[in-house]
Design a protein around this motif. Structure first.
Motif, short mmCIF file in Angstrom:
data_model
loop_
_atom_site.label_atom_id
_atom_site.label_comp_id
_atom_site.label_asym_id
_atom_site.label_seq_id
_atom_site.Cartn_x
_atom_site.Cartn_y
_atom_site.Cartn_z
N ALA A 1 7.87 -40.65 -34.25
CA ALA A 1 6.99 -39.49 -35.07
C ALA A 1 6.14 -39.98 -36.04
CB ALA A 1 7.95 -38.40 -35.52
N ARG A 2 5.12 -39.34 -36.27
CA ARG A 2 4.08 -39.90 -37.38
C ARG A 2 4.01 -38.86 -38.27
NH1 ARG A 2 0.78 -40.91 -32.46
NH2 ARG A 2 0.66 -42.96 -32.07
N CYS A 3 4.63 -39.26 -39.52
CA CYS A 3 4.92 -38.38 -40.77
C CYS A 3 5.21 -39.25 -41.82
CB CYS A 3 5.91 -37.29 -40.26
SG CYS A 3 5.97 -36.23 -41.85
N HIS A 4 4.64 -38.97 -43.09
CA HIS A 4 4.65 -39.61 -44.20
C HIS A 4 6.21 -39.37 -44.85
CE1 HIS A 4 0.80 -41.38 -45.33
NE2 HIS A 4 0.29 -40.41 -44.68
N LEU A 5 6.85 -38.11 -44.28
CA LEU A 5 8.08 -38.33 -44.98
C LEU A 5 9.29 -38.59 -44.09
CD1 LEU A 5 8.01 -34.14 -44.50
CD2 LEU A 5 8.02 -35.55 -46.55
N LEU A 6 8.67 -39.69 -43.03
CA LEU A 6 9.88 -40.59 -42.28
C LEU A 6 9.45 -42.02 -42.71
CD1 LEU A 6 9.32 -38.67 -38.86
CD2 LEU A 6 11.01 -38.31 -40.56
N GLU A 7 8.36 -42.31 -42.82
CA GLU A 7 8.01 -43.66 -43.06
C GLU A 7 7.16 -43.84 -44.52
OE1 GLU A 7 8.77 -47.86 -40.96
OE2 GLU A 7 9.47 -45.58 -40.79
N GLY A 8 7.32 -45.25 -45.10
CA GLY A 8 6.31 -45.40 -46.07
C GLY A 8 6.86 -45.13 -47.45
N PRO A 9 6.10 -45.36 -48.45
CA PRO A 9 6.62 -45.15 -49.86
C PRO A 9 6.60 -43.86 -50.18
CG PRO A 9 4.33 -45.43 -49.64
CD PRO A 9 4.45 -45.76 -48.25
N HIS A 10 6.44 -42.57 -49.55
CA HIS A 10 6.68 -41.42 -49.77
C HIS A 10 7.70 -40.81 -48.91
CE1 HIS A 10 3.26 -41.35 -52.45
NE2 HIS A 10 2.50 -42.00 -51.40
N ASP B 1 11.01 -39.47 -47.46
CA ASP B 1 11.97 -38.35 -47.80
C ASP B 1 13.36 -38.48 -47.28
OD1 ASP B 1 13.71 -36.39 -49.21
OD2 ASP B 1 11.94 -34.70 -48.90
N PRO B 2 14.40 -39.04 -47.90
CA PRO B 2 15.81 -39.27 -47.25
C PRO B 2 16.19 -38.23 -46.92
CG PRO B 2 15.79 -39.72 -49.52
CD PRO B 2 14.31 -39.64 -49.11
N THR B 3 15.93 -36.99 -47.35
CA THR B 3 16.52 -35.55 -46.91
C THR B 3 15.86 -34.95 -46.01
OG1 THR B 3 15.22 -34.54 -48.52
CG2 THR B 3 17.12 -35.30 -49.75
N TRP B 4 14.74 -35.69 -45.54
CA TRP B 4 14.13 -35.04 -44.39
C TRP B 4 14.45 -35.77 -42.87
CZ3 TRP B 4 11.27 -30.67 -43.41
CH2 TRP B 4 10.59 -30.72 -42.17
N PRO B 5 14.60 -35.05 -41.83
CA PRO B 5 14.54 -33.67 -41.72
C PRO B 5 15.91 -33.06 -42.11
CG PRO B 5 14.95 -35.07 -39.67
CD PRO B 5 14.85 -35.94 -40.77
N ASP C 1 16.65 -35.09 -28.04
CA ASP C 1 16.40 -35.52 -29.06
C ASP C 1 15.36 -34.62 -29.87
OD1 ASP C 1 16.16 -38.00 -31.24
OD2 ASP C 1 14.22 -37.83 -30.72
N ILE C 2 14.45 -34.18 -29.08
CA ILE C 2 13.04 -33.37 -29.63
C ILE C 2 13.65 -32.11 -30.16
CG2 ILE C 2 11.13 -32.04 -29.04
CD1 ILE C 2 10.59 -34.80 -29.53
N PHE C 3 14.56 -31.56 -29.05
CA PHE C 3 15.06 -30.02 -29.58
C PHE C 3 16.25 -30.09 -30.44
CE2 PHE C 3 12.39 -29.16 -25.87
CZ PHE C 3 12.29 -27.55 -26.21
N HIS C 4 16.71 -30.84 -30.60
CA HIS C 4 18.08 -30.92 -31.71
C HIS C 4 17.83 -31.79 -32.89
CE1 HIS C 4 20.07 -28.83 -28.78
NE2 HIS C 4 20.75 -29.96 -27.79
N HIS C 5 16.77 -32.70 -32.74
CA HIS C 5 16.51 -33.47 -34.03
C HIS C 5 15.14 -33.81 -34.36
CE1 HIS C 5 20.89 -34.26 -33.86
NE2 HIS C 5 20.88 -34.78 -32.71
N ALA C 6 14.43 -32.79 -34.13
CA ALA C 6 12.91 -32.86 -34.26
C ALA C 6 12.63 -33.49 -35.75
CB ALA C 6 12.06 -31.30 -34.22
N ARG C 7 11.75 -34.54 -35.81
CA ARG C 7 11.55 -35.20 -37.11
C ARG C 7 10.25 -34.64 -37.73
NH1 ARG C 7 14.50 -37.85 -33.80
NH2 ARG C 7 16.13 -38.97 -34.74
#
Length: 679
Positions: free
Chosen positions: A315-324, A326-330, A241-247
Motif C-alpha cells: 500500500a502507498r501511504c505516509h501513514l504506513l511508512e516513513g517519518p510520518h 502512524d502506529p495506530t493506523w489502520p 487481506d484487502i477486505f479485512h485489513h485494508a491499509r
C-alpha cells in the motif's frame, strides 16, 4: 507461483483538446497463473484502460509513455500488429461489459463462433458447430443445439453474457479479461455468472482478470485484488487481506461506503467527499490527499512511500511508512473512517395516510403481431400481459421501492402511471383523480406534480443542449413565464449541489454522478409531489450512489416529495425505502414494510432475491446459487404460479393454480399458495 502476466511501470496518456490526460501512471502488479485477480476502483480510475492496453485496443489518441506488459515474457507493447492479433483471441480473450454492443446483432451465435475458430482449418464446419454447442452447454445455456442458431436479441441479458463468456473461452485462452461482466445484470443473474466463472476457472485452470466497481462481486469471485485511484495502484494484496485489513485510507473508505456492508439501516449512506482529480493538471504528493480525511501537510507535497506487507502485497501511504507513519493506523474494522452524516431528517410518514398515488388491478398488454398474421396462424389472443393485476400505493412523503429482475415489468408500470403507455384495465388515481389513459391535453397539467428520472442519466439528456438549457426546459414546455431562467438554473443547480460552472457544459462532459444530478434537477424544476426514479443508482460507484441517495432523502425531507424507486439494487433499497413491492413476470408477488420483507420474506422469489445479493466479505462466499434458470417468456406464461418453473419449494398445486393476493399481518401481502414460515 508462476506469473502469467506482469505489468511493470506502465504509464499512458490520452491526447485531448484540454491537454494530455495522464490516465495511467507507473502501474505495476503481477497476474499469477490459475488465479482470479480483481481490479477495483471508482469510475475514471483507469481500470478498463489497463485491459485495453493488454489487448492492444487503445484509442488512436492514446500514447504509452513508459513501462511494459509481459505476457509469458513477451512484451505486448512492442509486438508487431500481426503477432498481437495472433495472441488476441487465441491466448488472451475478453468478455466485454455490454454484450449487446459487443456481439453482432445480424449474425447467429453459430456464425459468430465459426468466425472465432477461423484459425482452425483442420476443423470441419460440423466440428466447429459441435465445439460451439459444447461450450454453450458448459456455460449453462439450456437447449444449446437450438439456441446456437439464434440471434443476440433473442437472448436475455444474462444469457447474452453467458454467450459472451462462451465465445471468449472457445479457443481455450490462457488469460481471460472481464470488463464489468455483471454491471447490467440482476442479483440473481450476477450470482449465476460469479459461480460460472469460478467453475470455469476450476475446470480449465484459466487465469482471469476482472474489472469491477462492485465490491461484492470482487469479494465473492477473486483471489487477489488491485485497488486503483485516479490512474495509480494504491494498494494490492490477497482478497482476505484487502477486505479485512485494508491499509490505505481510500480502500477503507471504499469498503465503508458499500451499502451491503452497512449492517444498520440508516437513512444517510456514507460517502467519500470530493471527486477524482483532473488528470490533465500536474500533481504533487499523494493523489488521494484532497479527499483523504487523514491527510497531513506532507501528503500534499511528497509522494507517498510504498509499504510492503508480504510478497505481492503493498500500500502507498505516509501513514504506513516513513517519518510520518502512524502506529495506530489502520484502526480496527469496527472503527469508521468515513462519516455518515447525522440522522436529522424528520420521522417517516404515518402509513395510514391517504395515498398520493393509488393503483388498483392495473393491466398493461402489448400486441405481439398484427390481426391478419394472427388470423393466419390461428391465434385468438395475440397479446402479452406485461403488467398483470398490479396494486400499489404511494403516500405523501413516502418512498416505495419496486424491485424485480429485468423484464419483470417495473419500468412499464412506471411509464404507464405517467401516461406514457396505455393500460388495458384497472384504475390509477393521483390525489383522488383518475388518470388512467387520460387524454394528454388533460394530463399535461398533472405532469407538473409527477416527474420521472430515467435509467440512463446521459442518454436521457439531449446532447445538443447545455446543462443550463436542460434543467430549465420543463419550465418552457409548461409555459411557465415570469421567471428568470438563469436564476432558476442556478437555484436548481444549488439544490442538487452541482457547481455553477457546470451549467455551461454538455452531457458528454459530465460524469455519471454529475449527469444524474442534472436529471434530479430537471425532475425538481416544477416542484413535483411524486418522482418516479428508474434505476437511479445504475452504473454508479458506491460513493456516488450514496451522494445521490442522500441528496434525494434531503430533498424529500425539505419538500415533502414522494418517491417510487424502480431498482434491482437490494442493498441500496434496504436503506431508503419505507415499503417494498416485489415484481415478477408482471405481477407483484409480495409487498410490505422494507424491514419485515428483508427479515422474513414470505414469497420464495423474494427470498431468492434477498439471498442472491453478493456479500462483500470473502469469508462468506455462497456455496450455491439462490435461484437458477431464466425468467419465463411472457409469450409462454406458466399456467399456474409464474414462479413455479424456478421455485425450489414448488408443489403440484402450484403448477396449475394461479395464486391470488393474500393479506398477511403487519400490512403485508403475498401471492404464494405455500408462503414461507420462519421460526
Amino acid at each position: 507461483m508462476d506469473t502469467l502476466l506482469d505489468i511493470r511501470n506502465l504509464s499512458l496518456d490520452f491526447r485531448t483538446t484540454r491537454g494530455r490526460v495522464k490516465a495511467l501512471r507507473d502501474i505495476s502488479f503481477p497476474v499469477r497463473k490459475g488465479r482470479i485477480i480483481g481490479i477495483v476502483g471508482e469510475s475514471g480510475s483507469g481500470k478498463s484502460t489497463i485491459l485495453w492496453s493488454i489487448m492492444g485496443l487503445l484509442a488512436g489518441n492514446a500514447e504509452v509513455t513508459g513501462g511494459e506488459i509481459l505476457f509469458e515474457d513477451r512484451n505486448m507493447l512492442t509486438l508487431s500488429e500481426s503477432s498481437r492479433r495472433a495472441a488476441r483471441g487465441e491466448e488472451i480473450s475478453v468478455v466485454f461489459q455490454d454484450p449487446m454492443t459487443s456481439q453482432i446483432p445480424v449474425l447467429t451465435y453459430a456464425r459468430q463462433m465459426f468466425d472465432i475458430l477461423y484459425r482452425r482449418p483442420n476443423l470441419s464446419r460440423a466440428q466447429k458447430r459441435e465445439a460451439a454447442i459444447d461450450m454453450m452447454r458448459r456455460v449453462g445455456i439450456p437447449d444449446p443445439e437450438a439456441r446456437v442458431d439464434q440471434y443476440p436479441h433473442q437472448f436475455s441479458g444474462g444469457m447474452r453474457q453467458r454467450a459472451g463468456i462462451a465465445m471468449a473461452l472457445l479457443t481455450g485462452p490462457k488469460l481471460l479479461l472481464a470488463d464489468e461482466p455483471t454491471t447490467a445484470l440482476d442479483v440473481t443473474m450476477e450470482a449465476q455468472i460469479i459461480h460460472l466463472l469460478q467453475g470455469l476457472q476450476s475446470e480449465f485452470g484459466a487465469t482471469i482478470v476482472v474489472v469491477s466497481h462492485n465490491l461484492g462481486l470482487i469479494a465473492e469471485l477473486c483471489d487477489d485484488v488491485v485497488v486503483m485511484y485516479a490512474g495509480e495502484v494504491i494498494e494490492a494484496g490477497e482478497v482476505h487481506d484487502i477486505f479485512h485489513h485494508a491499509r490505505h485510507p481510500y480502500t477503507r473508505a471504499l469498503l465503508e461506503c458499500d451499502p451491503a456492508r452497512v449492517e444498520k439501516v440508516t437513512r444517510r449512506l456514507p460517502v467519500i467527499p470530493g471527486d477524482i482529480p483532473d488528470l490533465t493538471r500536474p500533481r504533487k504528493g499523494c493523489i488521494y490527499s484532497p479527499r483523504c480525511q487523514r491527510a497531513m501537510p506532507t501528503c500534499h507535497d511528497v509522494d507517498p512511500p510504498t509499504a510492503a506487507t508480504a510478497p505481492g502485497q503493498f500500500a502507498r501511504c505516509h501513514l504506513l511508512e516513513g517519518p510520518h507513519a502512524d502506529p495506530t493506523w489502520p484502526p480496527p474494522a469496527s472503527v469508521l473512517t468515513v462519516g455518515r452524516g447525522t440522522e436529522d431528517l424528520p420521522p417517516r410518514p404515518d402509513p395510514a395516510g391517504t395515498p398520493l398515488l393509488d393503483v388498483r388491478d392495473l393491466n398493461v398488454r402489448f400486441r405481439t403481431m398484427g390481426p391478419i398474421r394472427a388470423r393466419l396462424r390461428g391465434i385468438d389472443d395475440p397479446f402479452v400481459d406485461a403488467v398483470l393485476d398490479v396494486s400499489l400505493s404511494v403516500r405523501p412523503g413516502e418512498t416505495v421501492g419496486l424491485v424485480g429482475e429485468s423484464g419483470s415489468g417495473k419500468t412499464t408500470l412506471g411509464r404507464t402511471i405517467l401516461n406514457l403507455l396505455r393500460s388495458e384495465a384497472g384504475t390509477a388515481t393521483f390525489e383522488g383523480q383518475d388518470i388512467r389513459n387520460m387524454p394528454e391535453s388533460r394530463f399535461k397539467p398533472l405532469r407538473r406534480d409527477m416527474a420521472m428520472m430515467f435509467q440512463d442519466p446521459v442518454g436521457s439528456l439531449s446532447p445538443r443542449k447545455s446543462v443550463r438549457a436542460l434543467i430549465t426546459e420543463p419550465l418552457l414546455i409548461h409555459g411557465i413565464t415570469g421567471r428568470d431562467l438563469d436564476v432558476e438554473a442556478e437555484r436548481l443547480a444549488d439544490m442538487v449541489r452541482l457547481p455553477k460552472p457546470f451549467l455551461t457544459r454538455y452531457p458528454h462532459e459530465l460524469s455519471g454522478g454529475q449527469a444524474r444530478r442534472v436529471g434530479v434537477a430537471r425532475a425538481l424544476a416544477l416542484n413535483p409531489k411524486l418522482i418516479i426514479a428508474d434505476e437511479p443508482t445504475a452504473g454508479l460507484d458506491v460513493s456516488v450512489q450514496g451522494e445521490i441517495l442522500n441528496l434525494m432523502a434531503e430533498l424529500q425531507a425539505e419538500h415533502g416529495l414522494s418517491y417510487l424507486i424502480i431498482t434491482h439494487n437490494l442493498p441500496v433499497i434496504r436503506h431508503i425505502a419505507d415499503r417494498l413491492a416485489i415484481m415478477y413476470l408482471g405481477r407483484i408477488v409480495e409487498q410490505g414494510p422494507t424491514g419485515a420483507i428483508f427479515a422474513n420474506p414470505l414469497h420464495p422469489y423474494t427470498q431468492a432475491l434477498v439471498e442472491g445479493v453478493p456479500k462483500p466479505d470473502p469469508d462468506r462466499r455462497r456455496k450455491h446459487v439462490s435461484i437458477s434458470g431464466e425468467v419465463p417468456s411472457l409469450l409462454r406464461r406458466p399456467p399456474g404460479c409464474d414462479f413455479a418453473t424456478r421455485c425450489p419449494y414448488v408443489q403440484d398445486r402450484c403448477r396449475v393454480e394461479k395464486p391470488p393476493h393474500f393479506d398477511a399481518p403487519a400490512g403485508r401481502q403475498h401471492a404464494c399458495l405455500f408462503p414461507l414460515t420462519h421460526n
